[in-house]
Design a protein around this motif. Structure first.
Motif, mmCIF file in Angstrom:
data_model
loop_
_atom_site.group_PDB
_atom_site.id
_atom_site.type_symbol
_atom_site.label_atom_id
_atom_site.label_comp_id
_atom_site.label_asym_id
_atom_site.label_seq_id
_atom_site.Cartn_x
_atom_site.Cartn_y
_atom_site.Cartn_z
ATOM 1 N N UNK A 43 -33.927 45.729 35.471
ATOM 2 C CA UNK A 43 -33.814 44.379 36.022
ATOM 3 C C UNK A 43 -35.059 43.560 35.701
ATOM 4 N N UNK A 44 -36.200 44.200 35.744
ATOM 5 C CA UNK A 44 -37.450 43.535 35.381
ATOM 6 C C UNK A 44 -37.392 43.050 33.931
ATOM 7 N N UNK A 45 -36.900 43.891 33.043
ATOM 8 C CA UNK A 45 -36.760 43.487 31.639
ATOM 9 C C UNK A 45 -35.809 42.303 31.497
ATOM 10 N N UNK A 46 -34.769 42.305 32.301
ATOM 11 C CA UNK A 46 -33.823 41.192 32.299
ATOM 12 C C UNK A 46 -34.521 39.892 32.723
ATOM 13 N N UNK A 47 -35.421 39.998 33.689
ATOM 14 C CA UNK A 47 -36.189 38.823 34.118
ATOM 15 C C UNK A 47 -37.033 38.264 32.977
ATOM 16 N N UNK A 48 -37.615 39.150 32.182
ATOM 17 C CA UNK A 48 -38.421 38.705 31.042
ATOM 18 C C UNK A 48 -37.581 37.847 30.107
ATOM 19 N N UNK A 49 -36.389 38.304 29.792
ATOM 20 C CA UNK A 49 -35.500 37.548 28.905
ATOM 21 C C UNK A 49 -35.137 36.207 29.543
ATOM 22 N N UNK A 50 -34.803 36.220 30.815
ATOM 23 C CA UNK A 50 -34.414 34.984 31.498
ATOM 24 C C UNK A 50 -35.544 33.961 31.526
ATOM 25 N N UNK A 51 -36.772 34.401 31.810
ATOM 26 C CA UNK A 51 -37.858 33.425 31.859
ATOM 27 C C UNK A 51 -38.232 32.943 30.454
ATOM 28 N N UNK A 52 -38.016 33.781 29.452
ATOM 29 C CA UNK A 52 -38.224 33.339 28.071
ATOM 30 C C UNK A 52 -37.232 32.235 27.721
ATOM 31 N N UNK A 53 -35.975 32.451 28.061
ATOM 32 C CA UNK A 53 -34.947 31.430 27.817
ATOM 33 C C UNK A 53 -35.285 30.160 28.601
ATOM 34 N N UNK A 54 -35.668 30.322 29.870
ATOM 35 C CA UNK A 54 -35.985 29.170 30.709
ATOM 36 C C UNK A 54 -37.124 28.342 30.120
ATOM 37 N N UNK A 55 -38.130 29.001 29.597
ATOM 38 C CA UNK A 55 -39.251 28.272 28.988
ATOM 39 C C UNK A 55 -38.807 27.592 27.699
ATOM 40 N N UNK A 56 -38.033 28.277 26.881
ATOM 41 C CA UNK A 56 -37.565 27.699 25.616
ATOM 42 C C UNK A 56 -36.666 26.481 25.843
ATOM 43 N N UNK A 57 -35.941 26.494 26.968
ATOM 44 C CA UNK A 57 -35.071 25.366 27.311
ATOM 45 C C UNK A 57 -35.821 24.290 28.108
ATOM 46 N N UNK A 58 -37.105 24.534 28.331
ATOM 47 C CA UNK A 58 -37.970 23.596 29.055
ATOM 48 C C UNK A 58 -37.613 23.472 30.540
ATOM 49 N N UNK A 59 -37.034 24.529 31.105
ATOM 50 C CA UNK A 59 -36.752 24.546 32.540
ATOM 51 C C UNK A 59 -37.999 24.926 33.331
#
Length: 119
Positions: free
Chosen positions: A73-89
Motif C-alpha cells: 500500500x505504501x508503494x501504491x501511495x508513491x505512485x499516486x503522489x507521483x501522478x498527483x504532482x505530475x498533474x499539478x494537484x
C-alpha cells in the motif's frame, strides 16, 4: 482512555499522521478525481495503518504478512503522489515531503519485519 497495543507502535502512529496529511492534501484535488486518484490515494494511505493494526493481533508470521501488505500500500501511495504532482494537484515540495514520510514509514516497517522474523 485505554489503548490497544498497535496504537503504541510508532510506525502505526506515523502512518496515521501520513493518512491525515493525505486527506488534507486531497481535499483540493479536482472534483472529477473524487472516485479516481483522490479515492485511490486515501484508500492506499489508510491501508498502511489498517494492515498494521489488523496484523498486530495475530501471530508473528501473520503480522509479517500484514506488514508486507502495508508495504504494498505504501508503494501504491508513491505512485499516486507521483501522478498527483505530475498533474499539478500537489506541489513538488508536497511530493518531496510525502515521499520522506513514506520512506521513514517504509524503513520502520522493514525493521519491524526483520524483528518479527528473528523472534
Amino acid at each position: 482512555m485505554e489503548y490497544f497495543n498497535f496504537e503504541k507502535l510508532e510506525v502505526y502512529n506515523k502512518s496515521i499522521l501520513f493518512t491525515d496529511l493525505v486527506y488534507f492534501k486531497t481535499k483540493d484535488f479536482p472534483k472529477e478525481e473524487l472516485y479516481g486518484l483522490t479515492s485511490q490515494l486515501r484508500r492506499a494511505a489508510s491501508s498502511i495503518a489498517l494492515n498494521i493494526a489488523e496484523g498486530s493481533g495475530g501471530t508473528k508470521k501473520e503480522f509479517n504478512r500484514y506488514l508486507v501488505i502495508a508495504s504494498n500500500s505504501l508503494n501504491e501511495c508513491i505512485v499516486c503522489i507521483t501522478i498527483a504532482e505530475r498533474q499539478k494537484y500537489i506541489s513538488a515540495e508536497d511530493q518531496t515531503q510525502m515521499r520522506l514520510n513514506l520512506t521513514e514509514i517504509s524503513k520502520m516497517i522493514s525493521g519491524l519485519k526483520k524483528y518479527l522474523l528473528r523472534e
